[in-house]
Enzyme design. Structure first.
Site, PDB file in Angstrom:
ATOM      1  N   HIS A 148      39.950  49.203  36.852  1.00  0.00           N
ATOM      2  CA  HIS A 148      40.086  47.774  37.140  1.00  0.00           C
ATOM      3  C   HIS A 148      39.033  46.903  36.459  1.00  0.00           C
ATOM      4  O   HIS A 148      39.092  45.684  36.572  1.00  0.00           O
ATOM      5  CB  HIS A 148      40.035  47.521  38.648  1.00  0.00           C
ATOM      6  CG  HIS A 148      38.657  47.656  39.226  1.00  0.00           C
ATOM      7  ND1 HIS A 148      38.080  48.873  39.446  1.00  0.00           N
ATOM      8  CD2 HIS A 148      37.748  46.729  39.591  1.00  0.00           C
ATOM      9  CE1 HIS A 148      36.879  48.692  39.949  1.00  0.00           C
ATOM     10  NE2 HIS A 148      36.637  47.404  40.046  1.00  0.00           N
TER      11      HIS A 148
HETATM   12  C1  UD1 Z   1      36.153  42.596  42.327  1.00  0.00           C
HETATM   13  C2  UD1 Z   1      34.658  42.706  42.010  1.00  0.00           C
HETATM   14  C3  UD1 Z   1      34.377  44.100  41.442  1.00  0.00           C
HETATM   15  C4  UD1 Z   1      34.905  45.182  42.358  1.00  0.00           C
HETATM   16  C5  UD1 Z   1      36.399  44.951  42.595  1.00  0.00           C
HETATM   17  C6  UD1 Z   1      36.995  45.973  43.509  1.00  0.00           C
HETATM   18  C7  UD1 Z   1      33.499  40.672  41.280  1.00  0.00           C
HETATM   19  C8  UD1 Z   1      32.925  39.958  40.114  1.00  0.00           C
HETATM   20  N1  UD1 Z   1      34.255  41.759  41.006  1.00  0.00           N
HETATM   21  O1  UD1 Z   1      36.868  42.691  41.087  1.00  0.00           O
HETATM   22  O2  UD1 Z   1      32.979  44.264  41.325  1.00  0.00           O
HETATM   23  O3  UD1 Z   1      34.704  46.434  41.765  1.00  0.00           O
HETATM   24  O4  UD1 Z   1      36.547  43.647  43.184  1.00  0.00           O
HETATM   25  O5  UD1 Z   1      38.333  45.759  43.700  1.00  0.00           O
HETATM   26  O6  UD1 Z   1      33.278  40.274  42.396  1.00  0.00           O
HETATM   27  N2  UD1 Z   1      43.913  40.098  43.250  1.00  0.00           N
HETATM   28  C9  UD1 Z   1      45.033  40.202  44.002  1.00  0.00           C
HETATM   29  N3  UD1 Z   1      44.884  40.435  45.344  1.00  0.00           N
HETATM   30  C10 UD1 Z   1      43.672  40.556  45.941  1.00  0.00           C
HETATM   31  C11 UD1 Z   1      42.534  40.424  45.144  1.00  0.00           C
HETATM   32  C12 UD1 Z   1      42.663  40.205  43.803  1.00  0.00           C
HETATM   33  O7  UD1 Z   1      46.146  40.108  43.517  1.00  0.00           O
HETATM   34  O8  UD1 Z   1      43.602  40.778  47.160  1.00  0.00           O
HETATM   35  C13 UD1 Z   1      44.060  39.889  41.784  1.00  0.00           C
HETATM   36  C14 UD1 Z   1      44.098  38.431  41.402  1.00  0.00           C
HETATM   37  O9  UD1 Z   1      44.948  38.305  40.328  1.00  0.00           O
HETATM   38  C15 UD1 Z   1      42.678  38.180  40.944  1.00  0.00           C
HETATM   39  C16 UD1 Z   1      42.309  39.510  40.321  1.00  0.00           C
HETATM   40  O10 UD1 Z   1      42.978  40.482  41.118  1.00  0.00           O
HETATM   41  O11 UD1 Z   1      42.590  37.124  40.075  1.00  0.00           O
HETATM   42  C17 UD1 Z   1      40.855  39.778  40.290  1.00  0.00           C
HETATM   43  O12 UD1 Z   1      40.277  39.666  41.588  1.00  0.00           O
HETATM   44  P1  UD1 Z   1      38.687  39.380  41.740  1.00  0.00           P
HETATM   45  O13 UD1 Z   1      38.294  39.428  43.171  1.00  0.00           O
HETATM   46  O14 UD1 Z   1      38.332  38.158  40.963  1.00  0.00           O
HETATM   47  O15 UD1 Z   1      38.032  40.569  40.947  1.00  0.00           O
HETATM   48  P2  UD1 Z   1      38.345  42.144  40.945  1.00  0.00           P
HETATM   49  O16 UD1 Z   1      38.819  42.530  39.613  1.00  0.00           O
HETATM   50  O17 UD1 Z   1      39.163  42.528  42.135  1.00  0.00           O
END
Ligand code: UD1
Length: 365
Positions: A207
């Site tokens: 991821h």
């Molecule tokens: C975040 C953390 C990362 C951690 C990871 C675990 C930061 C900078 N990154 O990354 O350190 O390893 O979580 O999962 O804080 N999304 C969904 N549903 C959700 C959450 C996210 O669809 O419940 C999708 C959305 O499109 C979103 C993308 O995932 O834009 C990224 O989510 P985000 O929380 O920004 O970062 P992660 O890649 O999940």
């Protein structure tokens, strides 16, 4: 009696906060714990499933920030967390790990003069292109108390000029959750549902933006998987970010054509623990999984150029393989043939009692 706000935001926070809240609840005459969920992760599979599996009580406050750019997400957490801190007047705020919610909440506390403790402090990949590395460095600088998982983390903090009095080596709180739930995880039906026999499959998680948002890098990882899956079926619980980029980068057909690569939805804590604990090999770009596989003595190949958790390489089962397909494939086959490095030692204080040491230290500080 200290009132403590415990912050959770994203998936890897829940298994770190659960044992701390549990330890505080067991000492209810000494602590008033509250849980604030920022809502950085919000899908049922990324959040609610973990609260249930880990016996975390429903959050006292839910900030519902959702997804956004780094700046917007961090700012939204700050704006919504500040009034909670002002209203609740906690004696301590506990933040864990390295996600955007961690830094945002620590910064709110530093500005309000409220004491903040950072759990999993001092880890450094020395790769400032990782958003998490920025979150780690900044959170550690502004936290009053730094709870470290291993001695290398103490050294990193001291080298950055952080006073020794602020640092407490307490061990790995995520491993508290692992030990607590291992037996329960054995009752999960996930392996049966997927038709998997122990040690007959691999597990993949992916991821990191540096891997999944970059078509070339993602392509190199797929090239390795095309080879590995000829020898070993691999189960791939797909993170929502990764599912989105597979579609956006037009990689769906290529991924779908890899025989033996099985894409499934993200799993809850117990199902995932059951799945990887039975694996022959784990391939990952996660931080926590490097530690969990070390404790369970499962070969782990980390698909990154560096790690903030070097102890898992030095004394555990982790090998840093980067994203070069030949290197990944060679390391995977070495692990399958039994010629790879084998187990080592579980690091000191990764013993299931880190949370108790944390709450003891909070009472004394
Ligand atoms: C975040 C953390 C990362 C951690 C990871 C675990 C930061 C900078 N990154 O990354 O350190 O390893 O979580 O999962 O804080 N999304 C969904 N549903 C959700 C959450 C996210 O669809 O419940 C999708 C959305 O499109 C979103 C993308 O995932 O834009 C990224 O989510 P985000 O929380 O920004 O970062 P992660 O890649 O999940």
């Amino acid at each position: 009696m200290p009132k403590v706000i415990n912050v959770v935001g994203a998936r890897p926070n829940f298994m770190k906060v659960a044992p701390i809240v549990d330890a505080m609840k067991r000492r209810e005459r000494e602590f008033t714990p509250l849980v604030v969920h920022t809502g950085q992760h919000y899908d049922a599979g990324m959040s609610a499933a973990f609260l249930d599996d880990l016996d975390l009580p429903p959050p006292d406050v839910f900030l519902e920030v959702g997804s956004a750019s780094h700046a917007a997400q961090t700012a939204a957490v700050m704006e919504r967390f500040e009034p909670v801190v002002i209203k609740e007047k906690p004696d301590w705020v506990v933040v864990v790990g390295d996600v955007n919610s961690t830094l945002a909440c620590a910064l709110v506390c530093a500005k309000l003069g409220v004491r903040v403790a950072h759990v999993e402090a001092g880890l450094r990949s020395r790769d400032r292109t990782m958003p998490e590395e920025i979150n780690r460095v900044l959170t550690d600088q502004i936290s009053d108390l730094l709870f470290t998982p291993s001695a290398d983390a103490d050294e990193n903090l001291l080298a950055e000029g952080i006073a020794a009095e602020r640092i407490r080596l307490v061990g790995n709180v995520m491993i508290d959750s692992l030990y607590k739930h291992l037996e329960r995880a054995r009752t999960s039906a996930i392996k049966e549902q997927l038709g998997l026999a122990d040690k007959s499959y691999g597990v993949l998680t992916l991821h990191r933006p540096a891997n999944v948002d970059e078509p070339e890098t993602f392509g190199r990882i797929l090239q390795a998987l095309e080879k590995i899956c000829e020898q070993l079926p691999v189960v791939f619980p797909v993170h929502p970010r990764t599912r989105k980029t597979i579609a956006e980068l037009g990689l769906g057909t290529r991924v779908g054509r890899i025989n033996g690569l099985r894409l499934i939805e993200p799993l809850g804590y117990l199902d995932f623990l059951s799945l990887y604990s039975g694996a022959r090999l784990v391939l990952t770009d996660s931080g926590g999984i490097q530690e969990e596989t070390t404790v369970l003595d499962i070969p782990c190949l980390t698909l990154r150029e560096n790690t903030e958790r070097p102890i898992t390489v030095k004394s555990g089962t982790n090998t840093i393989v980067g994203t070069n397909p030949e290197k990944i494939t060679a390391a995977a086959f070495a692990a399958l043939n039994g010629t790879a490095k084998r187990a080592g030692n579980i690091p000191p204080l990764w013993d299931g009692h880190a949370a108790e040491r944390i709450v003891d230290a909070l009472l004394l500080a």
